[in-house]
Write a protein that holds these residues in place. Structure first.
Motif, PDB file in Angstrom:
ATOM      1  N   GLU A  81       0.839  -1.208   0.000  1.00 12.66           N
ATOM      2  CA  GLU A  81       0.000   0.000   0.000  1.00 12.66           C
ATOM      3  C   GLU A  81       0.873   1.258   0.000  1.00 12.66           C
ATOM      4  O   GLU A  81       0.620   2.197  -0.760  1.00 12.66           O
ATOM      5  N   ALA A  82       1.908   1.272   0.854  1.00 11.57           N
ATOM      6  CA  ALA A  82       2.750   2.465   0.958  1.00 11.57           C
ATOM      7  C   ALA A  82       3.500   2.725  -0.349  1.00 11.57           C
ATOM      8  O   ALA A  82       3.615   3.873  -0.795  1.00 11.57           O
ATOM      9  N   GLN A  83       3.997   1.668  -0.984  1.00  9.47           N
ATOM     10  CA  GLN A  83       4.720   1.872  -2.233  1.00  9.47           C
ATOM     11  C   GLN A  83       3.776   2.253  -3.375  1.00  9.47           C
ATOM     12  O   GLN A  83       4.128   3.080  -4.216  1.00  9.47           O
ATOM     13  N   SER A  84       2.595   1.668  -3.406  1.00  2.00           N
ATOM     14  CA  SER A  84       1.624   2.062  -4.434  1.00  2.00           C
ATOM     15  C   SER A  84       1.311   3.547  -4.320  1.00  2.00           C
ATOM     16  O   SER A  84       1.307   4.278  -5.315  1.00  2.00           O
ATOM     17  N   MET A  85       1.057   3.996  -3.098  1.00  2.00           N
ATOM     18  CA  MET A  85       0.746   5.405  -2.882  1.00  2.00           C
ATOM     19  C   MET A  85       1.982   6.282  -3.125  1.00  2.00           C
ATOM     20  O   MET A  85       1.870   7.402  -3.623  1.00  2.00           O
ATOM     21  N   GLY A  86       3.168   5.754  -2.801  1.00  2.00           N
ATOM     22  CA  GLY A  86       4.391   6.513  -3.016  1.00  2.00           C
ATOM     23  C   GLY A  86       4.657   6.775  -4.486  1.00  2.00           C
ATOM     24  O   GLY A  86       4.985   7.900  -4.881  1.00  2.00           O
ATOM     25  N   PHE A  87       4.499   5.747  -5.311  1.00  2.00           N
ATOM     26  CA  PHE A  87       4.724   5.947  -6.737  1.00  2.00           C
ATOM     27  C   PHE A  87       3.584   6.738  -7.374  1.00  2.00           C
ATOM     28  O   PHE A  87       3.799   7.474  -8.345  1.00  2.00           O
ATOM     29  N   GLU A  88       2.394   6.621  -6.829  1.00  2.00           N
ATOM     30  CA  GLU A  88       1.290   7.452  -7.311  1.00  2.00           C
ATOM     31  C   GLU A  88       1.586   8.923  -7.037  1.00  2.00           C
ATOM     32  O   GLU A  88       1.356   9.801  -7.881  1.00  2.00           O
ATOM     33  N   SER A  89       2.122   9.208  -5.849  1.00  2.00           N
ATOM     34  CA  SER A  89       2.487  10.579  -5.501  1.00  2.00           C
ATOM     35  C   SER A  89       3.622  11.083  -6.389  1.00  2.00           C
ATOM     36  O   SER A  89       3.599  12.237  -6.850  1.00  2.00           O
ATOM     37  N   ALA A  90       4.615  10.235  -6.639  1.00  2.00           N
ATOM     38  CA  ALA A  90       5.716  10.631  -7.524  1.00  2.00           C
ATOM     39  C   ALA A  90       5.221  10.871  -8.947  1.00  2.00           C
ATOM     40  O   ALA A  90       5.691  11.786  -9.633  1.00  2.00           O
ATOM     41  N   LEU A  91       4.253  10.070  -9.389  1.00  2.00           N
ATOM     42  CA  LEU A  91       3.673  10.265 -10.711  1.00  2.00           C
ATOM     43  C   LEU A  91       2.971  11.616 -10.793  1.00  2.00           C
ATOM     44  O   LEU A  91       3.085  12.334 -11.796  1.00  2.00           O
ATOM     45  N   SER A  92       2.275  11.981  -9.740  1.00  2.00           N
ATOM     46  CA  SER A  92       1.609  13.291  -9.711  1.00  2.00           C
ATOM     47  C   SER A  92       2.627  14.423  -9.761  1.00  2.00           C
ATOM     48  O   SER A  92       2.424  15.432 -10.461  1.00  2.00           O
ATOM     49  N   ALA A  93       3.729  14.261  -9.014  1.00  2.00           N
ATOM     50  CA  ALA A  93       4.768  15.293  -9.018  1.00  2.00           C
ATOM     51  C   ALA A  93       5.392  15.415 -10.410  1.00  2.00           C
ATOM     52  O   ALA A  93       5.649  16.533 -10.886  1.00  2.00           O
ATOM     53  N   ILE A 107      17.824   8.673   7.357  1.00  2.00           N
ATOM     54  CA  ILE A 107      17.499   9.741   6.416  1.00  2.00           C
ATOM     55  C   ILE A 107      16.236   9.375   5.647  1.00  2.00           C
ATOM     56  O   ILE A 107      16.110   8.257   5.144  1.00  2.00           O
ATOM     57  N   GLY A 108      15.304  10.323   5.578  1.00  2.00           N
ATOM     58  CA  GLY A 108      14.090  10.129   4.797  1.00  2.00           C
ATOM     59  C   GLY A 108      13.856  11.296   3.860  1.00  2.00           C
ATOM     60  O   GLY A 108      14.099  12.460   4.218  1.00  2.00           O
ATOM     61  N   THR A 109      13.410  10.989   2.634  1.00  2.00           N
ATOM     62  CA  THR A 109      13.053  12.012   1.648  1.00  2.00           C
ATOM     63  C   THR A 109      11.542  12.128   1.601  1.00  2.00           C
ATOM     64  O   THR A 109      10.836  11.111   1.547  1.00  2.00           O
ATOM     65  N   THR A 110      11.043  13.361   1.606  1.00  2.02           N
ATOM     66  CA  THR A 110       9.613  13.562   1.826  1.00  2.02           C
ATOM     67  C   THR A 110       8.728  12.988   0.730  1.00  2.02           C
ATOM     68  O   THR A 110       7.584  12.608   0.989  1.00  2.02           O
ATOM     69  N   ASN A 111       9.218  12.923  -0.522  1.00  2.84           N
ATOM     70  CA  ASN A 111       8.411  12.300  -1.581  1.00  2.84           C
ATOM     71  C   ASN A 111       9.200  11.181  -2.247  1.00  2.84           C
ATOM     72  O   ASN A 111       9.249  11.064  -3.465  1.00  2.84           O
ATOM     73  N   ASP A 112       9.783  10.338  -1.410  1.00  2.00           N
ATOM     74  CA  ASP A 112      10.479   9.145  -1.891  1.00  2.00           C
ATOM     75  C   ASP A 112       9.422   8.110  -2.265  1.00  2.00           C
ATOM     76  O   ASP A 112       8.627   7.699  -1.428  1.00  2.00           O
ATOM     77  N   PRO A 113       9.380   7.666  -3.530  1.00  2.00           N
ATOM     78  CA  PRO A 113       8.318   6.745  -3.940  1.00  2.00           C
ATOM     79  C   PRO A 113       8.523   5.321  -3.463  1.00  2.00           C
ATOM     80  O   PRO A 113       7.549   4.608  -3.203  1.00  2.00           O
ATOM     81  N   ALA A 114       9.774   4.868  -3.350  1.00  2.00           N
ATOM     82  CA  ALA A 114      10.046   3.466  -3.039  1.00  2.00           C
ATOM     83  C   ALA A 114      10.106   3.195  -1.546  1.00  2.00           C
ATOM     84  O   ALA A 114       9.684   2.128  -1.083  1.00  2.00           O
ATOM     85  N   THR A 115      10.646   4.142  -0.795  1.00  2.00           N
ATOM     86  CA  THR A 115      10.686   4.020   0.667  1.00  2.00           C
ATOM     87  C   THR A 115      10.074   5.300   1.248  1.00  2.00           C
ATOM     88  O   THR A 115      10.792   6.256   1.541  1.00  2.00           O
ATOM     89  N   PRO A 116       8.754   5.323   1.398  1.00  2.00           N
ATOM     90  CA  PRO A 116       8.068   6.549   1.803  1.00  2.00           C
ATOM     91  C   PRO A 116       8.608   7.137   3.105  1.00  2.00           C
ATOM     92  O   PRO A 116       9.090   6.412   3.990  1.00  2.00           O
ATOM     93  N   TYR A 117       8.515   8.447   3.205  1.00  2.00           N
ATOM     94  CA  TYR A 117       9.091   9.186   4.330  1.00  2.00           C
ATOM     95  C   TYR A 117       8.600   8.663   5.677  1.00  2.00           C
ATOM     96  O   TYR A 117       9.359   8.625   6.658  1.00  2.00           O
ATOM     97  N   ALA A 118       7.351   8.218   5.736  1.00  2.00           N
ATOM     98  CA  ALA A 118       6.808   7.717   7.001  1.00  2.00           C
ATOM     99  C   ALA A 118       7.622   6.540   7.534  1.00  2.00           C
ATOM    100  O   ALA A 118       7.679   6.321   8.753  1.00  2.00           O
TER     101      ALA A 118
END
Length: 518
Positions: free
Chosen positions: A270-282, A454-465
């Motif tokens: 779920e987190a990766q699906s949403m992460g790549f969806e967010s990256a796609l939007s960006a 270290i976390g990146t705020t819009n990292d698609p593969a390893t979400p910041y959370a």
């Protein structure tokens, strides 16, 4: 027999989308090549070390020049089964670039992610990408292939032709139907059995816990009393697992692009699906502001265009010149690959433009890069096999059909473009030849020295959370936040992140917990 693969768990490797980078960063080290052959004296061994393990920890390494000027290589012998060290041995491949200033403060071991990424190749082929100059000056930079990967007792499953079939052939039945589930299950079972047949008994012991124990062995035979380590992506889970097992020998650990060790397979999907969806939007927001974007309208309308494109190639695959057909699974891989880095977004636009014109050439190129396939159809690494082996033992899986269908529906709702193609991943590991699986749990590493996460705020593969979660779980966790796009943050252009990492690893200066690098 036709093989089909259902995507579940995105590979989380720091090099996964280096489309704009020439990975040939070999540096001529301070020492001449002729001086490379030497031995290493292991660190002192604890008095209470098991007698069966003592010969492994006391082995001396013989280094030989390799991989170009300034690099030397060695092989480390490790127990195949750490619980029964006398039952057999495996060999681990390591490569080293000695400190450029000629006076190393110690070894810095590195892992690029995956699981299945080659740390050997990371250092030998692209050391400048892996580590900045400050780290190269002061440390012996050491890359290693974890067990099951590359040169270290590799997992071996299929030849190139059968791997092509497994990764690229199209299913014959409707996604989610009983017949489709049976088809994918049969394909996965055949792949899994091939891994057992072609790898042998070492396959049982390809787990992150075993790899973390190997990591302590590497630390010792390199002569380091404590482990200094820079792990990217999945490498953060390996590093955190090490810290849980060996908190007293944790030196300076930096975990970039963190994984939450307590996250279940369902949570990850779920987190990766949403992460790549967010990256796609960006990506689309950036694309729509340019003059050569293949989309128009709004971000939402462009996302619908992409969803329609995925549905279109699923219904009517696009033929390539080599006979392969572009279906939705391969196209999804081609979309995901350049989303790892904002620097690759222009190439993603070209891929969309070409695919929407009916030409799948770029899409296959991206998918092949992701899968480690060269232009001749050969697979240049075993990342797919190793990725499967680790994940099938590191997570628990639920192959109940009703449960899988419910989770698939939830993914489609959470990420309408990416999610519909990320479900049913439990099928693949349900027939893994070694059914013992790890229960995911928090990692605390009580007593360890500070561990920088270290976390990146819009990292698609390893979400910041996930970075927030890991830093919070670790008793000595220190969180550094990079406000930006892409997967992992160190050595990617942020002076703030670079300074925090290098000051800690070189000088031991712990960054402020909660440091925000905008």
């Amino acid at each position: 027999m036709q093989r089909t693969r259902r995507r579940s768990l995105i590979a989380v490797g720091a090099l996964a989308a280096a489309l704009t980078m020439t990975l040939s960063g070999c540096v001529t080290a301070f020492f001449p090549k002729e001086a490379a052959s030497q031995t290493s004296t292991p660190a002192p061994v604890a008095d209470d070390l098991d007698a069966e393990l003592r010969p492994f920890y006391e082995q001396q390494l013989s280094w030989e020049a390799c991989a170009g000027d300034g690099f030397d290589c060695a092989t480390v012998t490790a127990p195949m089964d750490w619980e029964n060290p006398s039952d057999g041995e495996i060999e681990l491949a390591i490569v080293r670039q000695r400190a450029l200033n000629g006076n190393a403060v110690g070894s810095l071991l590195m892992n690029p992610g995956g699981p299945g990424g080659s740390g050997y190749d990371l250092v030998a082929d692209s050391v400048d990408f892996a580590a900045g100059d400050a780290l190269q000056q002061n440390f012996d930079i050491v890359g290693f292939d974890p067990r099951g990967v590359g040169r270290s007792a590799p997992v071996s499953c299929l030849d190139s032709a059968d791997m092509d079939s497994y990764l690229y052939d199209l299913p014959q039945n409707e996604t989610g139907s009983d017949a489709w589930i049976a088809e994918v299950g049969e394909s996965s079972a055949a792949f899994n059995q091939a891994c057992a047949d072609n790898t042998g008994e070492s396959l049982e012991f390809v787990t992150t816990v075993s790899a973390a124990r190997d990591l302590d062995l590497l630390r010792a035979v390199l002569g380091d009393e404590k482990l200094n380590y820079l792990g990217y992506s999945y490498g953060t889970f390996l590093g955190a697992t090490y810290a849980e097992l060996y908190p007293d020998t944790v030196g300076r650990l930096v975990l970039d692009g963190a994984i939450d060790p307590s996250a279940s397979i369902s949570d990850v999907n779920e987190a990766q699906s949403m992460g790549f969806e967010s990256a796609l939007s960006a990506y689309l927001e950036d694309c729509l502001g340019s003059s050569d974007c293949p989309f128009d309208g709004t971000v939402d309308s462009a996302k619908q265009d992409i969803a329609d494109l995925l549905a279109s190639v699923q219904a009517s695959p696009l033929p390539a010149s080599d006979g392969r057909q572009l279906g939705s699974s391969t196209l999804l891989t081609a979309i995901i690959y350049p989303l790892y880095s904002a620097d690759s977004w222009p190439y993603l636009s070209q891929m969309f433009d070409q695919t929407m014109s009916g030409d799948p050439t770029y899409a296959f190129f991206f998918a092949d890069q992701y899968n480690g396939r060269d232009e001749q159809g050969n697979y240049i690494n075993n990342q797919t096999e190793a990725f499967t082996a680790y994940n099938c033992r590191d997570y628990t899986f639920d192959a109940d059909v009703d449960s899988m269908r419910q989770k698939a529906q939830e993914l489609a709702e959470a990420a309408p473009v990416i999610g519909p193609y990320m479900g049913y991943g439990d099928i693949g590991c349900s027939t893994w030849p070694y059914p013992e699986q790890a229960e995911r749990a928090e990692i605390h590493a009580e007593g360890a020295d500070p561990i920088v996460v270290i976390g990146t705020t819009n990292d698609p593969a390893t979400p910041y959370a996930w970075a927030e979660a890991l830093a919070d779980q670790l008793d000595s966790g220190v969180l550094v936040t990079y406000e930006g796009e892409g997967h992992t943050a160190y050595n990617k252009g942020s002076d703030c992140v670079n300074a925090a990492v290098e000051s800690y690893l070189v000088d031991g200066t712990v960054p402020e917990d909660g440091l925000d690098c905008s």
